[in-house]
Design an enzyme around this catalytic site. Structure first.
Site, PDB file in Angstrom:
ATOM      1  N   ILE A 236       0.880  16.585 -36.602  1.00  0.00           N
ATOM      2  CA  ILE A 236       0.343  17.805 -37.197  1.00  0.00           C
ATOM      3  C   ILE A 236      -0.754  18.420 -36.332  1.00  0.00           C
ATOM      4  CG2 ILE A 236      -0.675  18.791 -39.300  1.00  0.00           C
ATOM      5  CD1 ILE A 236       2.251  17.743 -39.526  1.00  0.00           C
ATOM      6  N   SER A 238      -4.176  16.846 -35.100  1.00  0.00           N
ATOM      7  CA  SER A 238      -5.368  16.096 -34.721  1.00  0.00           C
ATOM      8  C   SER A 238      -5.030  14.627 -34.540  1.00  0.00           C
ATOM      9  CB  SER A 238      -6.457  16.261 -35.782  1.00  0.00           C
ATOM     10  OG  SER A 238      -6.028  15.750 -37.017  1.00  0.00           O
ATOM     11  N   HIS A 500      -3.266   9.835 -45.595  1.00  0.00           N
ATOM     12  CA  HIS A 500      -4.544   9.748 -46.307  1.00  0.00           C
ATOM     13  C   HIS A 500      -4.846   8.324 -46.744  1.00  0.00           C
ATOM     14  CE1 HIS A 500      -3.015  13.817 -46.483  1.00  0.00           C
ATOM     15  NE2 HIS A 500      -4.271  14.205 -46.451  1.00  0.00           N
TER      16      HIS A 500
END
Lengths: 565, 196
Positions: A236, A238, A500
């Protein structure tokens, strides 16, 4: 719990500010009738926020609540409701009048005018915030470097407490000096207008919002241009912000190292990152964003019109915080913001490297917005700035440009009837404005996260990006069914694992997810990627996870070849 | 006329909670040390809010991770796969929030969604047909008592039963309304016992 001696209990019911059906109100009644029948002297406050309670006002006022908490700022109809329907004399009104979501100093005259219209007795009125102060930073006292000429217009959580007590003081007749000082502040203009940019926004035409040629034609051109394998893999944007990366930034900010030293360190990071991605076999690479602290703050710091803070952290999820910039005045781009890093990364590899930008709607939604200019106009100003950056990347040889809009969904009005008229009708065009002028062969990606957007897929398709990646792994990929149902046109990378969480997905697990995706989305439309940027993760788990993603993709490709699909 | 706030930031004015939790996850501070940091942060917040002259202070607006998860946790709305890990209560809570991968098992985190129209995310409580709603936690009472011991009678905050049901996910055949009676029952003793 006996003898604890509480007087009030606050039950937060923000769901009431959404559209309510008869069945919803029945459920609410079934829940609260028994609770309110056994209060035993305890006072119960039904606290709402983020909107008005137009569907449930009659119900709320008829039930035996002791207090109702209403939002007079985001609640467009709250004041009308209490004025036209009245407020029960036996209940306490917790009036949300100080903005819990934004950081501007309150205009006391306006607040006083509002309070004076409230049809409640003095002893039944509690002045409160419009929502929890969770959504604003702690205190301006943590911002010693911010000039007083800005600070006097701002109020963070601690300063909002003072605003509440100031208003109380003024209303009890002891606050003349406080009121005069506040009036003097609002009597003068806060900032200087940038006439070039306001004129540019005013003269936008319909064609400025449309990219040519149409999607299908561009897809064919881009297929030839990039010649990527089936199920192209990418990330995505980073990569982990390691201790060293953060230390380098902090040393630079403290003036301990020069700009050249700072840049040189980041170049080394970019080089290692590109090498790593090539080594594990990703197809479309990124530079890793080591120079960015935050995807909005990074742009905010470089664009004209933003104010940035040192310690104004706001919680985003868990204990993770963001530091939203403040949109102070008209937004304009004065220099290249991302070109140098992208061009350097591209110089290291034959594989395409994505240019990485943050979209205008996200920049607006993740900043503290102005209250003296409409969100639409502010967003168009930002869109023009990002458009110029997009074209600068393209001019410098970057062929895939990702314009992230992770926050597009979050400001969708909570009531369905407002979705298009109050938001999507300008938010989607703002995104299109950014990429409407690029070449047909330039591939435009976008990314959205933690969003339930199954219900606005048409609007997402209308963003007219070539590829979209999104968070789906934590929502069990239910979005896939919706994509399938709505014949979603844009090529998609539904995240194949949840970044996450520190957990490492196994190769088998990822392959299973890819198979699930392929059951719902045509093979030629699918991209393989994690579900969000990797900056918050550690290096070890990131390496292991990405290796598994690439291995799983190769495994599925082999199966597909074997099956002749 | 009185003044209040609906809730106050809890991360710490210099993100002390974040750093303490990161250390806890790396096992460089204990659960007790983490609790101590949290207690100091709550104390500082009470000092700030009451010091500014605000009349009514909320409590239980503090959270290690998310207040919606806190309310679900308080009421035993915890899927079996987390209970089966047999972790301490705190670690079970964090397993729901962040997932768990270790010698006790391997589970993904609960789903996370945007909190209404903000950039804050809440953890989505998960109900299944075996969900046994009952008051099992003490956090809301503990934090009230903590403030009371410091001389401040606060207004405890919970996510209300309606919003809790509306924001949750349902994995079995039961729908939100099927849980209404037991949810009310679990929340009633709480309101009854509070004052009497």
């Amino acid at each position: 719990m006996a003898d604890l001696g509480a007087e009030w209990v606050q039950l937060d019911e923000p769901s009431l500010v959404k559209d309510q059906s008869e069945a919803d109100l029945e459920l609410f009644t079934d829940l609260y009738k028994p609770i309110l029948a056994t209060k035993h002297g305890l006072k119960i406050l039904a606290q709402t926020y983020f909107g008005d309670v137009r569907d449930s006002y009659d119900l709320l006022t008829s039930l035996d609540f002791d207090g109702l908490g209403l939002d007079f700022l985001e609640g467009a109809e709250t004041l009308d409701l209490v004025k036209s329907k009245g407020f029960p004399a036996d209940k306490t009104l917790f009036a949300g009048i100080i903005n819990g979501k934004n950081i501007w100093k309150a205009n006391y005259d306006k607040k006083l005018a509002l309070i004076k219209q409230l049809p409640v007795a003095d002893d039944k009125l509690v002045l409160s915030t419009s929502c929890s102060l969770l959504h604003v930073p702690y205190t301006l006292a943590n911002e010693p470097q911010l000039d007083e000429k800005y600070k006097r217009y701002l109020a963070f959580a601690a300063e909002k407490l003072t605003e509440l007590t100031d208003l109380e003081t003024i209303l009890t007749g002891n606050g003349d000096a406080i009121l005069k000082a506040n009036q003097a502040l609002f009597a003068q203009p806060r900032y200087e207008e940038n006439e070039t940019i306001t004129r540019q926004v005013a003269s936008l035409k319909e064609s400025d919002f449309h990219r040519e040629p149409a999607f299908e034609e561009r897809a064919a051109i881009q297929k030839k241009e990039f010649n990527l394998p089936e199920l192209p893999t990418t990330t995505i944007g980073s990569f982990p912000q390691t201790r060293e990366v953060r230390r380098n930034r902090s040393k630079f900010k403290k003036g301990e190292i020069t700009k050249d030293q700072y840049d040189e360190f980041n170049r080394e990071q970019i080089k290692a990152c590109v090498e790593f991605q090539e080594k594990i076999g990703l197809d479309v690479l990124v530079h890793g964003e080591f120079e960015r602290n935050d995807m909005v703050e990074y742009f905010g710091e470089q664009l004209e019109g933003f104010l940035f803070t040192s310690n104004a952290w706001v919680q985003s999820y868990g204990v993770r915080c963001v530091k939203p910039p403040i949109i102070w005045g008209d937004v304009a781009r004065t220099h290249d913001m991302t070109v140098k890093e992208s061009v350097y990364a591209q110089s290291l590899t034959d594989k395409p490297v994505k240019g990485m930008l943050t979209g205008p709607v996200t920049i607006l939604n993740w900043s503290f917005p102005r209250e003296d200019l409409s969100p639409k106009e502010t967003t168009y100003q930002i869109a023009l700035a990002i458009q110029a950056e997009t074209l600068a990347l393209e001019k410098n040889g970057i062929k895939i440009i990702q314009i992230d809009e992770p926050a597009l969904r979050e400001n969708l009005p909570l009531r369905k009837s407002d979705w298009y008229s109050r938001y999507l009708d300008w938010a989607i065009p703002a995104f299109r404005l950014v990429h409407s002028k690029v070449q047909p062969s330039t591939q435009v990606h976008t990314h959205m996260c933690y969003s339930e957007f199954g219900d606005i897929l048409d609007a997402i398709d209308a963003m007219d990006a070539d590829v979209i990646s999104f968070e789906a792994s934590r929502a069990d990929l239910t979005l896939l069914d919706q994509l399938n149902r709505d014949h979603f046109k844009t090529h998609v990378g539904p995240g194949v694992y949840d970044i996450h969480s520190p957990r490492i997905p196994s190769e088998k697990e990822v392959a299973g997810t890819i198979e699930k995706i392929l059951k719902k989305v045509p093979l030629n439309n699918v991209w393989i990627n994690p579900d969000c940027g990797l900056k918050t993760r550690g290096e070890t788990e990131t390496t292991a996870s990405l290796e598994n993603v690439v291995a799983a993709t190769k495994e599925v490709r082999q199966e597909l070849a074997h099956e002749g699909r | 006329m009185k003044t209040t706030v609906i809730g106050y930031p809890r991360i710490g004015s210099h993100r002390e909670l974040k750093f303490a939790e990161q250390k806890y996850f790396k096992q460089t501070v204990s659960a007790d040390e983490l609790a101590q940091t949290a207690s100091v942060l709550r104390q500082e917040n009470r000092g700030t809010v009451s010091g500014a002259g605000i009349d009514q202070l909320p409590s239980n607006d503090f959270s290690y991770y998310d207040t919606t998860l806190d309310t679900a946790f308080l009421l035993n709305i915890v899927p079996k796969r987390y209970k089966d890990l047999n972790l301490s209560s705190l670690d079970e809570y964090f397993a729901e929030a962040r997932g768990y991968q270790g010698d006790k098992g391997d589970v993904t985190a609960l789903s996370m969604k945007k909190w209404f129209n903000t950039n804050y995310h809440y953890i989505v409580p998960e109900f299944d047909d075996d969900t046994d709603i009952k008051l099992v936690g003490t956090k809301v009472f503990d934090e009230f008592k903590e403030a009371k011991n410091a001389g401040i009678t606060t207004r405890p905050v919970l996510v209300g039963p309606y919003t809790l049901l509306k924001l949750s996910a349902y994995k079995g055949s039961k729908r939100p309304a099927d849980f209404a009676a037991t949810l009310v029952k679990a929340m009633m003793p709480y309101s009854v016992n509070w004052l009497t």
